[in-house]
Motif scaffolding. Sequence first.
Motif, mmCIF file in Angstrom:
data_model
loop_
_atom_site.group_PDB
_atom_site.id
_atom_site.type_symbol
_atom_site.label_atom_id
_atom_site.label_comp_id
_atom_site.label_asym_id
_atom_site.label_seq_id
_atom_site.Cartn_x
_atom_site.Cartn_y
_atom_site.Cartn_z
ATOM 1 N N SER A 621 6.102 5.272 6.740
ATOM 2 C CA SER A 621 6.098 5.117 5.285
ATOM 3 C C SER A 621 6.106 3.999 4.778
ATOM 4 O O SER A 621 5.496 3.644 3.521
ATOM 5 N N LEU A 622 6.971 3.210 4.974
ATOM 6 C CA LEU A 622 7.072 1.872 4.551
ATOM 7 C C LEU A 622 6.020 1.111 4.529
ATOM 8 O O LEU A 622 5.263 0.487 3.395
ATOM 9 N N GLN A 623 5.244 0.815 5.455
ATOM 10 C CA GLN A 623 3.905 0.117 5.837
ATOM 11 C C GLN A 623 3.025 0.785 4.776
ATOM 12 O O GLN A 623 2.072 0.035 4.263
ATOM 13 N N ALA A 624 2.895 2.288 4.902
ATOM 14 C CA ALA A 624 1.840 2.903 4.011
ATOM 15 C C ALA A 624 2.199 2.347 2.533
ATOM 16 O O ALA A 624 1.174 2.119 1.714
ATOM 17 N N ARG A 625 3.532 2.467 2.002
ATOM 18 C CA ARG A 625 3.619 2.130 0.533
ATOM 19 C C ARG A 625 3.425 0.614 0.453
ATOM 20 O O ARG A 625 2.944 0.104 -0.596
ATOM 21 N N LEU A 626 3.405 -0.376 1.335
ATOM 22 C CA LEU A 626 3.386 -1.860 1.116
ATOM 23 C C LEU A 626 1.627 -2.192 1.044
ATOM 24 O O LEU A 626 1.333 -2.783 0.267
ATOM 25 N N ILE A 627 0.705 -1.558 1.694
ATOM 26 C CA ILE A 627 -0.560 -1.937 1.812
ATOM 27 C C ILE A 627 -1.456 -0.852 1.022
ATOM 28 O O ILE A 627 -2.638 -1.220 0.737
ATOM 29 N N GLN A 628 -0.993 0.243 0.509
ATOM 30 C CA GLN A 628 -1.864 1.328 -0.045
ATOM 31 C C GLN A 628 -2.697 0.795 -1.124
ATOM 32 O O GLN A 628 -3.961 0.841 -1.338
ATOM 33 N N ASP A 629 -1.971 0.069 -2.231
ATOM 34 C CA ASP A 629 -2.721 -0.420 -3.373
ATOM 35 C C ASP A 629 -3.580 -1.710 -3.038
ATOM 36 O O ASP A 629 -4.477 -1.684 -4.041
ATOM 37 N N GLU A 630 -3.273 -2.381 -2.264
ATOM 38 C CA GLU A 630 -4.058 -3.714 -1.665
ATOM 39 C C GLU A 630 -5.089 -3.261 -1.210
ATOM 40 O O GLU A 630 -6.255 -3.895 -1.454
ATOM 41 N N LEU A 631 -5.133 -2.354 -0.393
ATOM 42 C CA LEU A 631 -6.447 -2.038 0.734
ATOM 43 C C LEU A 631 -7.033 -1.115 0.514
ATOM 44 O O LEU A 631 -8.045 -0.747 0.936
ATOM 45 N N GLY A 632 -6.495 0.045 -0.254
ATOM 46 C CA GLY A 632 -7.106 1.267 -0.778
ATOM 47 C C GLY A 632 -7.272 2.027 0.485
ATOM 48 O O GLY A 632 -6.476 2.285 1.232
ATOM 49 N N PRO A 633 -8.631 2.552 0.738
ATOM 50 C CA PRO A 633 -9.045 3.378 1.650
ATOM 51 C C PRO A 633 -8.811 2.696 3.047
ATOM 52 O O PRO A 633 -8.556 3.589 3.999
#
Length: 822
Positions: A621-633
């Motif tokens: 969950s932590l990695q998902a939160r860190l990268i979702q906004d920068e990388l999108g899909p």
Amino acid sequence: MALIFRWLIRIAAALIVLIVVTVSTVYWLASRSLPDYTDDVTVRGITAPVEIVRDNANVPHIFGQSDRDVYFGLGFAHAQDRMWQMIMLRRTAQGRLSEVFGAPTLNIDKVMRRFDIYTLSVQSAEALDPKTKLALEAYAAGVNARLAQINTEALGRGAPEMLLFNAPMAPWRPADSIAITKLMGVQLSGHLEAEVIRARTSLALTDQARLLDILPDSPGSGVAALPEYAALAPGVRRHAQNMPLDPHPLSPFKPTALAGASNAWAAAPSRSASGGTLLANDPHLGFTAPAIWYLARLELQTGGVIGGTIPGMPVVLTGRSAALGWGLTSAYLDDQDLFIEEINPENSEEYRTPDGFKAFETRASIITVKDADPVTLTLRWTDNGPVLPGSHYNLASITPPGHVTTLSWTNLSARDTSIAAAMRLMEAKSVQEGLAAAEAYIAPAQNLTLVDRENIAMTTIGAMPRRDAGHQSQGRLPSPGWIAANRWQGTLPYAANPSFVAPTGGILGNTNNKTVDRPFPNHVSFLWGDTQRVQRWQRLMQNREVHTRDSFIEAQLDTVSFTARSLLPLIGAELWFTGEAAPDGTPERQRQRALILLAGWSGEMNEHLPEPLIYAAWLRSLQARLIQDELGPLADEFDHVQPLFIERVFRDVDGAGIWCDVLQSTRVETCPEMARLALDDAILWINETWGDQLESLRWGDAHQATHDHQVLGEVPVLRYFVNIRQSTSGGDNTLQRGKTKGAMPDPFHNVHGAGYRGVYDFADPDSSVFVTSTGQSGHFLSRHYDDMAQLWRRGEYIPMSLDADLARAASVGVTTLTPASE
């Protein structure tokens, strides 16, 4: 009413009888293909009788008066137990799955045809030395002798699957064995997708300095900054939709996270309690039922060899003789480069080269599709390699308009002598002879660990591409194929491969970690498979002055996560023991309970503990939160936790802490905030999936090993008979590696790990042990289909002995192959 009732009874009785008759008929037909291990079979192709003695674990010990006859016997044994598996491996390599399964496997066939590895295998067979050719021909004759017996005696077509899928069985050929070797190269390759992911991430990130955060180099000296991918391929789309990999179980194309891995370590006599050398090896591949590995012993003229074979290939790939032991791990050698080829705008049949435009090499290839019209492909090759479809690993997303993508790859050699090298290795008597035998090995690249009675060594085997020092991307990104400096210039000599012989410390090992730190272009690789397991391995090896067979087994089965021990104090530093106790039933109370459990946890990924599940869900969950906004899909492609990325972010290495800030929000979020929010996310998912009693959770419930049948594994009812599911310990970063699936809905299913384990002790060679993850038979009605599965799960082994009398003492049968009179 009574009449209706009587008729209902009659109909029900008739249906029951019909079901019983149907089930009995199906069982009888399926059981016809169960091999009779106590048999005398008259065959053509051998010069003297061959004995196949199967010990009580159904491991065949094959005795003959010549090596040719022994290889014949191995072919016969493989075909007895794994006929369906062999046929499917061959069809996959040939790009002919759709003849049996129709449209669902068409995309697999299209890519395999473009690789053209079966044509290359036929060409490679002609390049082999006479001795290897003879062995391959003998092995093929043994397979075909079993096929002849099946046809003559009506043995249920050799496997239950052959009855369900009415597919013709062509005779086995020497090229088929080479093709399976190359197919293993397809399954073990990861650099192709890694280049695509790096290119797509480069395009997605507005700050190129962040590229080395999410895709960091393995610890060691750094490399010069790479160009932004958009500069190498102008016109490429910066954001493109994900095209997921073909999910078909028979697909050989795996994401980089599930490419090859393995462990191997060795001890010299100076570090062995018994005074003899030690070797442990557990190669990792995707789990299937049956496992890809098949245990066998061959009594060659140079002596007995025993270990793990792959059905379809007449070699012991990992194992031992009386004098030498050998093990394999994936080397992560960068043996793949993608090229962007410019198509001539005036003539679409030409592509640009350093010397101007040149015509593609083209050939038509027809794919027969069950229940559909045939599909005709036009295969195109350039000087750099085959043209690949844009759907393969999302290549379209990094290919500019008016261009195509090609692949240079050592596995696409038409003079591949790798199987000859493996055969010579079985005859070697010393470390030096083993090193010399491996020179002929081409692909897929491996680290070969060797021990004889006195010495230990490890070397990288496989052809290393010779790259120009001026290569624009150093092979890390797809590069323009018309620039001479980007193109391969042959391969480096075998002497250039990293090699470690008789180290002064007396211990050698590899967990797919970085082995050498050499500057480009002699660097071996920028991408390595492990930065975590090696830390635990070093500690276990150095904690003892001397080792034993049992200490090597303990290390092989170790489930302590260095990653958990190092990351949890970092991400939870400001969460533990802070604040007042929250009321029961609140999210805050659940978070506190989770933190209390993790605070007292040793980092052992034991199947019976709750902490590994909480930890794994938190990090995910932590990695998902860190990268979702920068990388999108594109974030969906990063479905396995990258420990070095998490560490860089929470240590704010080179400003990496910026990943904690959510770009779309006006305030600046901190890393402790993100850690807290991610833990809440993880607990919410756990509550919904496994319940809210955190102390009662079991990691093994989520971390089930999925040894699934690749074809029948999803068939209702039947799947309960053909799939082998087990609660298991370990995780992504433990020595007992149980790589998780990553994708929802079961992200922590154990899908990739040690299908074979072996530990060899040359102070007492016959005390050596080995095991596979399922069983010897591929027939789900056989008791040997899964009889090793629980041994494997519990960390137990079976004897690995070359003592013929011991094999005969408790054998489950002896098959005698008698030569037919002319």
